[in-house]
Design a protein around this motif. Structure first.
Motif, PDB file in Angstrom:
ATOM      1  N   MET A  75       0.814  -1.213   0.000  1.00 53.19           N
ATOM      2  CA  MET A  75       0.000   0.000   0.000  1.00 53.19           C
ATOM      3  C   MET A  75       0.850   1.266   0.000  1.00 53.19           C
ATOM      4  N   SER A  76       1.972   1.226   0.717  1.00 47.32           N
ATOM      5  CA  SER A  76       2.813   2.426   0.832  1.00 47.32           C
ATOM      6  C   SER A  76       3.855   2.520  -0.279  1.00 47.32           C
ATOM      7  N   GLY A  77       4.135   1.407  -0.941  1.00 45.47           N
ATOM      8  CA  GLY A  77       5.149   1.400  -1.992  1.00 45.47           C
ATOM      9  C   GLY A  77       6.560   1.452  -1.468  1.00 45.47           C
ATOM     10  N   GLU A  78       6.763   1.051  -0.214  1.00 45.74           N
ATOM     11  CA  GLU A  78       8.107   1.053   0.368  1.00 45.74           C
ATOM     12  C   GLU A  78       8.286  -0.173   1.249  1.00 45.74           C
ATOM     13  N   GLY A  79       9.538  -0.606   1.388  1.00 39.53           N
ATOM     14  CA  GLY A  79       9.823  -1.743   2.239  1.00 39.53           C
ATOM     15  C   GLY A  79      10.790  -2.704   1.572  1.00 39.53           C
ATOM     16  N   PRO A  80      11.267  -3.688   2.305  1.00 41.03           N
ATOM     17  CA  PRO A  80      12.260  -4.609   1.754  1.00 41.03           C
ATOM     18  C   PRO A  80      11.736  -5.448   0.589  1.00 41.03           C
ATOM     19  N   ILE A  81      10.442  -5.783   0.579  1.00 40.92           N
ATOM     20  CA  ILE A  81       9.917  -6.552  -0.551  1.00 40.92           C
ATOM     21  C   ILE A  81      10.023  -5.730  -1.831  1.00 40.92           C
ATOM     22  N   LEU A  82       9.594  -4.479  -1.782  1.00 43.30           N
ATOM     23  CA  LEU A  82       9.673  -3.612  -2.958  1.00 43.30           C
ATOM     24  C   LEU A  82      11.119  -3.367  -3.370  1.00 43.30           C
ATOM     25  N   ALA A  83      11.992  -3.210  -2.384  1.00 38.33           N
ATOM     26  CA  ALA A  83      13.411  -3.000  -2.687  1.00 38.33           C
ATOM     27  C   ALA A  83      14.009  -4.222  -3.375  1.00 38.33           C
ATOM     28  N   ALA A  84      13.658  -5.405  -2.896  1.00 33.30           N
ATOM     29  CA  ALA A  84      14.167  -6.630  -3.506  1.00 33.30           C
ATOM     30  C   ALA A  84      13.629  -6.809  -4.921  1.00 33.30           C
ATOM     31  N   LEU A  85      12.364  -6.471  -5.128  1.00 26.88           N
ATOM     32  CA  LEU A  85      11.775  -6.579  -6.465  1.00 26.88           C
ATOM     33  C   LEU A  85      12.414  -5.584  -7.427  1.00 26.88           C
ATOM     34  N   ASP A  86      12.721  -4.380  -6.935  1.00 29.44           N
ATOM     35  CA  ASP A  86      13.311  -3.352  -7.789  1.00 29.44           C
ATOM     36  C   ASP A  86      14.726  -3.718  -8.224  1.00 29.44           C
ATOM     37  N   THR A  87      15.506  -4.296  -7.310  1.00 28.71           N
ATOM     38  CA  THR A  87      16.917  -4.546  -7.586  1.00 28.71           C
ATOM     39  C   THR A  87      17.218  -5.979  -8.007  1.00 28.71           C
ATOM     40  N   GLY A  88      16.310  -6.910  -7.684  1.00 27.09           N
ATOM     41  CA  GLY A  88      16.597  -8.317  -7.932  1.00 27.09           C
ATOM     42  C   GLY A  88      17.603  -8.881  -6.956  1.00 27.09           C
ATOM     43  N   ARG A  89      17.849  -8.187  -5.856  1.00 30.85           N
ATOM     44  CA  ARG A  89      18.831  -8.600  -4.845  1.00 30.85           C
ATOM     45  C   ARG A  89      18.164  -8.691  -3.476  1.00 30.85           C
ATOM     46  N   PRO A  90      18.761  -9.431  -2.552  1.00 32.48           N
ATOM     47  CA  PRO A  90      18.220  -9.470  -1.192  1.00 32.48           C
ATOM     48  C   PRO A  90      18.160  -8.079  -0.575  1.00 32.48           C
ATOM     49  N   ALA A  91      17.156  -7.846   0.259  1.00 35.75           N
ATOM     50  CA  ALA A  91      17.013  -6.568   0.957  1.00 35.75           C
ATOM     51  C   ALA A  91      16.508  -6.842   2.367  1.00 35.75           C
ATOM     52  N   GLY A  92      16.941  -6.016   3.319  1.00 34.88           N
ATOM     53  CA  GLY A  92      16.480  -6.217   4.682  1.00 34.88           C
ATOM     54  C   GLY A  92      17.109  -5.231   5.643  1.00 34.88           C
ATOM     55  N   ALA A  93      16.863  -5.451   6.923  1.00 34.51           N
ATOM     56  CA  ALA A  93      17.380  -4.567   7.970  1.00 34.51           C
ATOM     57  C   ALA A  93      17.813  -5.412   9.158  1.00 34.51           C
ATOM     58  N   ASP A  94      19.002  -5.095   9.692  1.00 34.97           N
ATOM     59  CA  ASP A  94      19.508  -5.833  10.851  1.00 34.97           C
ATOM     60  C   ASP A  94      18.812  -5.399  12.137  1.00 34.97           C
ATOM     61  N   ASP A  95      18.421  -4.111  12.212  1.00 36.26           N
ATOM     62  CA  ASP A  95      17.720  -3.620  13.395  1.00 36.26           C
ATOM     63  C   ASP A  95      16.817  -2.466  12.983  1.00 36.26           C
ATOM     64  N   LEU A  96      15.529  -2.738  12.892  1.00 33.51           N
ATOM     65  CA  LEU A  96      14.588  -1.722  12.442  1.00 33.51           C
ATOM     66  C   LEU A  96      14.445  -0.575  13.429  1.00 33.51           C
ATOM     67  N   LEU A  97      14.846  -0.798  14.666  1.00 34.26           N
ATOM     68  CA  LEU A  97      14.757   0.276  15.656  1.00 34.26           C
ATOM     69  C   LEU A  97      15.683   1.424  15.292  1.00 34.26           C
ATOM     70  N   HIS A  98      16.775   1.116  14.604  1.00 35.98           N
ATOM     71  CA  HIS A  98      17.759   2.141  14.254  1.00 35.98           C
ATOM     72  C   HIS A  98      17.925   2.302  12.747  1.00 35.98           C
ATOM     73  N   ASP A  99      17.001   1.779  11.990  1.00 40.15           N
ATOM     74  CA  ASP A  99      17.081   1.876  10.524  1.00 40.15           C
ATOM     75  C   ASP A  99      16.029   2.869  10.042  1.00 40.15           C
ATOM     76  N   PRO A 100      16.437   4.021   9.458  1.00 42.73           N
ATOM     77  CA  PRO A 100      15.472   5.063   9.087  1.00 42.73           C
ATOM     78  C   PRO A 100      14.733   4.804   7.775  1.00 42.73           C
ATOM     79  N   ARG A 101      15.111   3.779   7.054  1.00 44.88           N
ATOM     80  CA  ARG A 101      14.453   3.511   5.776  1.00 44.88           C
ATOM     81  C   ARG A 101      13.021   3.003   5.993  1.00 44.88           C
ATOM     82  N   TRP A 102      12.194   3.160   4.963  1.00 51.26           N
ATOM     83  CA  TRP A 102      10.852   2.589   4.935  1.00 51.26           C
ATOM     84  C   TRP A 102      10.066   2.901   6.225  1.00 51.26           C
ATOM     85  N   PRO A 103       9.789   4.160   6.521  1.00 46.85           N
ATOM     86  CA  PRO A 103       9.190   4.532   7.805  1.00 46.85           C
ATOM     87  C   PRO A 103       7.854   3.856   8.120  1.00 46.85           C
ATOM     88  N   ARG A 104       6.980   3.705   7.117  1.00 44.44           N
ATOM     89  CA  ARG A 104       5.680   3.094   7.406  1.00 44.44           C
ATOM     90  C   ARG A 104       5.816   1.590   7.684  1.00 44.44           C
TER      91      ARG A 104
END
Length: 248
Positions: A75-104
């Motif tokens: 719905m928001s168009g942001e997040g690791p799934i969208l990032a992985a689909l855009d790049t064709g590479r793995p995407a993720g976050a080691d600690d979402l508490l301190h990761d400013p990407r994909w706020p929603r």
């Protein structure tokens, strides 16, 4: 997450439906990754692909809270799934508490108690699948990009893509078979129209086609009616269509 290309093994037979395949993929991916608290699997179909709404569910999750994490990304168009689909590479976050990407996505994940995640993309014959793994504790899930989970994603995507192509081919065969079975009666109806109106074969077929559209009847059904009645009772309607000058 490490960057690496994805290779494709040989397609596997006996594939499940898309919805069931994604559900099994999510369950098996979570089981293969002890550090995760659960998993989701998503599928992206070609825009022109026919969808069986009962069997072709495009999202599966091992827990309802995780399903919501997929929804907020789409719905928001942001997040690791969208990032992985855009790049064709793995995407993720080691600690979402301190990761400013994909706020929603980040806010929804933290609200569900998820601190880390990793998404792996796979593609085969127009079908794109992602596996997302989630952790309740901070820490890298990059090992999910290696070993059993990677092989599982490759094999499942190949299998699901093969199954969809096979089902599409069967549908095409059914359509061709129906067309071949209906051709003789349509030819007979065209012959009757040619006799009644004194027109050629192309004109006769065009008149039957337009009569089918105007009466909202299948062409073969109309043709069967013409053959059964030998065109009697349809002369006036066919002549009226013939006088329309080719308009639909």
């Amino acid at each position: 997450m490490p960057e690496r290309p994805y290779s494709r093994p040989q397609c596997q037979p006996d594939a499940p439906s898309l919805g069931r395949g994604l559900a099994e993929l999510a369950e098996q991916a979570a089981a293969c990754t002890p550090a995760s608290c659960g998993a989701t699997a998503t599928a992206l179909l070609p825009q022109d692909a026919p969808v069986d709404t009962e069997n072709d569910r495009t999202t599966a999750a091992t827990h309802p809270d995780l399903s919501a994490l997929v929804s907020v990304q789409m719905m928001s168009g942001e997040g690791p799934i969208l990032a992985a689909l855009d790049t064709g590479r793995p995407a993720g976050a080691d600690d979402l508490l301190h990761d400013p990407r994909w706020p929603r996505y980040r806010a929804r994940a933290l609200d569900a108690g998820v601190r880390s995640s990793a998404t792996l993309p796979f593609a085969c014959d127009g079908l794109t699948v992602t596996i997302s793994l989630y952790g309740l504790r901070p820490g890298s899930l990059e090992k999910a990009a290696q070993g059993a989970t990677e092989l599982l994603g490759d094999l499942t995507t190949e299998s699901l893509a093969r199954d969809r192509l096979y089902r599409a081919a069967l549908a095409q065969v059914d359509q061709l078979d129906a067309a071949l079975r209906s051709r003789p009666v349509v030819d007979q109806a065209c012959g009757i129209v040619m006799y009644v109106l004194g027109c050629d074969a192309d004109r006769a077929f065009d008149l039957l086609r337009r009569a089918s559209q105007r009466t909202n009847r299948k062409l073969v059904s109309l043709a069967e009616s013409v053959v059964r009645t030998r065109g009697r009772g349809m002369e006036r309607r066919l002549k009226a269509l013939d006088q329309d000058g080719g308009s639909a």
